[in-house]
Design a protein around this motif. Sequence first.
Motif, PDB file in Angstrom:
ATOM      1  N   HIS A  47      11.419  23.973  33.881  1.00 25.05           N
ATOM      2  CA  HIS A  47      11.887  24.132  32.499  1.00 25.05           C
ATOM      3  C   HIS A  47      11.538  22.844  31.755  1.00 25.05           C
ATOM      4  O   HIS A  47      11.005  21.902  32.374  1.00 25.05           O
ATOM      5  CB  HIS A  47      13.405  24.377  32.462  1.00 25.05           C
ATOM      6  N   ARG A  48      11.812  22.801  30.465  1.00 24.19           N
ATOM      7  CA  ARG A  48      11.391  21.621  29.697  1.00 24.19           C
ATOM      8  C   ARG A  48      12.575  20.790  29.187  1.00 24.19           C
ATOM      9  O   ARG A  48      12.371  19.854  28.416  1.00 24.19           O
ATOM     10  CB  ARG A  48      10.535  22.060  28.506  1.00 24.19           C
ATOM     11  N   GLU A  49      13.821  21.116  29.619  1.00 25.78           N
ATOM     12  CA  GLU A  49      15.003  20.441  29.072  1.00 25.78           C
ATOM     13  C   GLU A  49      15.487  19.333  30.019  1.00 25.78           C
ATOM     14  O   GLU A  49      14.806  18.945  30.941  1.00 25.78           O
ATOM     15  CB  GLU A  49      16.116  21.469  28.847  1.00 25.78           C
ATOM     16  N   GLY A  50      16.701  18.798  29.721  1.00 23.53           N
ATOM     17  CA  GLY A  50      17.347  17.862  30.626  1.00 23.53           C
ATOM     18  C   GLY A  50      17.393  16.428  30.161  1.00 23.53           C
ATOM     19  O   GLY A  50      17.980  15.573  30.824  1.00 23.53           O
ATOM     20  N   CYS A  51      16.781  16.132  29.004  1.00 25.54           N
ATOM     21  CA  CYS A  51      16.794  14.745  28.530  1.00 25.54           C
ATOM     22  C   CYS A  51      16.674  14.738  27.010  1.00 25.54           C
ATOM     23  O   CYS A  51      16.169  15.698  26.416  1.00 25.54           O
ATOM     24  CB  CYS A  51      15.656  13.958  29.155  1.00 25.54           C
ATOM     25  N   ALA A  52      17.157  13.645  26.398  1.00 30.86           N
ATOM     26  CA  ALA A  52      17.050  13.458  24.944  1.00 30.86           C
ATOM     27  C   ALA A  52      17.717  14.602  24.179  1.00 30.86           C
ATOM     28  O   ALA A  52      17.244  15.011  23.124  1.00 30.86           O
ATOM     29  CB  ALA A  52      15.590  13.299  24.528  1.00 30.86           C
ATOM     30  N   GLY A  83      15.077  10.210  37.457  1.00 32.89           N
ATOM     31  CA  GLY A  83      15.847   8.993  37.652  1.00 32.89           C
ATOM     32  C   GLY A  83      16.299   8.355  36.362  1.00 32.89           C
ATOM     33  O   GLY A  83      17.095   7.413  36.372  1.00 32.89           O
ATOM     34  N   CYS A  84      15.810   8.830  35.226  1.00 35.84           N
ATOM     35  CA  CYS A  84      16.187   8.230  33.953  1.00 35.84           C
ATOM     36  C   CYS A  84      16.675   9.282  32.967  1.00 35.84           C
ATOM     37  O   CYS A  84      16.857   8.996  31.784  1.00 35.84           O
ATOM     38  CB  CYS A  84      15.012   7.457  33.366  1.00 35.84           C
ATOM     39  N   SER A  86      19.227  12.294  31.237  1.00 35.71           N
ATOM     40  CA  SER A  86      20.641  12.292  30.872  1.00 35.71           C
ATOM     41  C   SER A  86      21.452  13.297  31.669  1.00 35.71           C
ATOM     42  O   SER A  86      22.656  13.144  31.824  1.00 35.71           O
ATOM     43  CB  SER A  86      20.789  12.564  29.363  1.00 35.71           C
ATOM     44  N   ILE A  87      20.832  14.355  32.161  1.00 38.86           N
ATOM     45  CA  ILE A  87      21.512  15.290  33.062  1.00 38.86           C
ATOM     46  C   ILE A  87      20.945  15.016  34.454  1.00 38.86           C
ATOM     47  O   ILE A  87      19.806  15.376  34.758  1.00 38.86           O
ATOM     48  CB  ILE A  87      21.252  16.754  32.639  1.00 38.86           C
ATOM     49  N   THR A  88      21.722  14.355  35.291  1.00 40.82           N
ATOM     50  CA  THR A  88      21.152  13.838  36.534  1.00 40.82           C
ATOM     51  C   THR A  88      21.100  14.874  37.649  1.00 40.82           C
ATOM     52  O   THR A  88      21.880  15.839  37.674  1.00 40.82           O
ATOM     53  CB  THR A  88      21.964  12.630  37.040  1.00 40.82           C
ATOM     54  N   ALA A  89      20.206  14.629  38.585  1.00 43.20           N
ATOM     55  CA  ALA A  89      20.073  15.513  39.748  1.00 43.20           C
ATOM     56  C   ALA A  89      21.349  15.506  40.586  1.00 43.20           C
ATOM     57  O   ALA A  89      21.782  16.549  41.088  1.00 43.20           O
ATOM     58  CB  ALA A  89      18.876  15.089  40.591  1.00 43.20           C
ATOM     59  N   VAL A 107      15.616  12.067  43.940  1.00 40.86           N
ATOM     60  CA  VAL A 107      15.306  11.340  42.706  1.00 40.86           C
ATOM     61  C   VAL A 107      13.989  10.588  42.897  1.00 40.86           C
ATOM     62  O   VAL A 107      13.878   9.732  43.779  1.00 40.86           O
ATOM     63  CB  VAL A 107      16.451  10.378  42.330  1.00 40.86           C
ATOM     64  N   VAL A 108      13.020  10.933  42.092  1.00 41.54           N
ATOM     65  CA  VAL A 108      11.664  10.415  42.275  1.00 41.54           C
ATOM     66  C   VAL A 108      11.650   8.884  42.242  1.00 41.54           C
ATOM     67  O   VAL A 108      11.040   8.242  43.119  1.00 41.54           O
ATOM     68  CB  VAL A 108      10.720  10.982  41.187  1.00 41.54           C
ATOM     69  N   GLN A 109      12.307   8.288  41.278  1.00 44.54           N
ATOM     70  CA  GLN A 109      12.264   6.831  41.150  1.00 44.54           C
ATOM     71  C   GLN A 109      12.957   6.127  42.319  1.00 44.54           C
ATOM     72  O   GLN A 109      12.615   4.999  42.663  1.00 44.54           O
ATOM     73  CB  GLN A 109      12.877   6.409  39.810  1.00 44.54           C
ATOM     74  N   ASP A 110      13.929   6.795  42.942  1.00 45.60           N
ATOM     75  CA  ASP A 110      14.590   6.208  44.119  1.00 45.60           C
ATOM     76  C   ASP A 110      13.665   6.204  45.333  1.00 45.60           C
ATOM     77  O   ASP A 110      13.804   5.374  46.242  1.00 45.60           O
ATOM     78  CB  ASP A 110      15.860   6.995  44.471  1.00 45.60           C
TER      79      ASP A 110
END
Length: 385
Positions: A47-52, A83-84, A86-89, A107-110
Motif C-alpha cells: 500500500h502507499r500509506e503509513g507516513c506523513a 524505521g522512520c 509514523s505508524i511503526t511495524a 525493521v529495515v533500518q535496524d
Amino acid sequence: MELMGYQRANGQFGFRNYVAVLPAVGCANDVVNRLGQMYPGVLVLNHREGCAQLGEDKEQTARTLVGLGKNPNIAAILVVGLGCESITADYLANEIAKTGKVVESLVVQDEGANLQAIARGNIILKNMIHEVSKIKRIPCDLCNLTLGIKCGLTDTTSGISSNPATGIAADRIIEAGGTVIFGETPEVIGAEHILSKRAINEEVKKKLYHYVELCEKRVKASGMDIRGANPAPGNIKGGITSIEEKSLGAIKKAGSKQLQGVIGYGEIPCGRGLFFMDGPGRTPEALTGLNAAGAQVIVFSTGGGSPAGTRISPVIKVTGNPKTAEVKKDHIDVSVDAIIKGRMTIQEGGEIILNEIIEVASGKMSKAEVFGYGNISIWNIGVHM
C-alpha cells in the motif's frame, strides 16, 4: 449449515490459510515485493500509506492496517517497517498479535539495509509457511462467517435482481448467527431515511445520519457537485438516472434485518448481525475496508460486470444482467439473470448465492482468486505532508 474452515487461536475461523507480508509504510514496499518473489504463495499487501499523515487520517490508516492483519483468513503475518515511519511495524505487530496468531516485525533500518532485511525476512517467512501448513480445515457453523457485501458497475438490473437476491443470502447468514457488513456511504444518500428505520436503536440511527451528512459535507467542501461522480458514467450507461435511484437499489443488498451497528472505515464490529461501514463507493478502497473489518468472504453484486477482487478475502461476483452473464462469464461467479426473465424468484436467487458462499468459504476458488485480482488501497481522508 456447515462450512470447512481453519480455526484460529482466538476461536475465530479463517476460510483461507494465508501467510502475509504487510509493509508498515509504502517505503517498505520494495523489500516486501522481494520477499513475495521468494515465496509466490505469500500474500503481499503493499500500500502507499503509513507516513506523513495527520489526525483522523493517520488513525484510520493504522486501524485499517491492524484490521488487515487481524483478518482470520491470515494465519501468520510479517510486518515490515522502514524505521522512520509514523505508524511503526512494532505497533502494528503488537496490535495484530492480540488475536493470538503468529506475528513478527522486521525493521529495515535496524537490520542495516535492504539486503540484510530481505535475508532475515526470508528466514521468518520460511518458518511461518512451515507452521501454517500444519493447520487443517475442520467443520464449523455458518455463525462463524463474516460476509462483506459490495455492489459496483450498477445498472438497472442490479436493484431488481442481484442486489435483492444478495440481500436474501445476507438474511440467511444473520439468521444462522453470522455477521454481514455493507457500506459505501455515497450510495446511501437519498435512501438513508429508509435504512435508518431498521436501526436497532436511536444511537445507531444517529450514527448512520452522521456519516451520510459527513459525506455530503466533504463533497460540498471540495466545491464539486457529487453528481459529477455519482452516478458514475458506467451507471448512467447502464440506465441509472439519479443518485437516489442508485441508492434505493443499493440498500437492497443488505437484506431486511435490523441494523445492529454503524462502524467506521476498517473498524471490526463488536457483536453479530448486520453492520453498516462508513466508506467510499470506489471499489479498491471499499473492498480493503471490508477486508480490514474482518470479512472472510465478499459478495460483489454487479450489473455491468466489474472484475474486482481482493487478496485477502475471496470475492464472489453476482450479476442479474443476462448480457453481462454471457459476455463476462470469465469473471462472473453467479448469474441470477433468470429473475428478470421471470424464471427464478428472488428467494431462489438468494439460495443460489448462499450455496456459492458456502462452497467458496469451504475452499472453492472464486474467479477473481483464480486470476489473482485485487490490491490493497486504503481510503485516505486527509492531506499527506
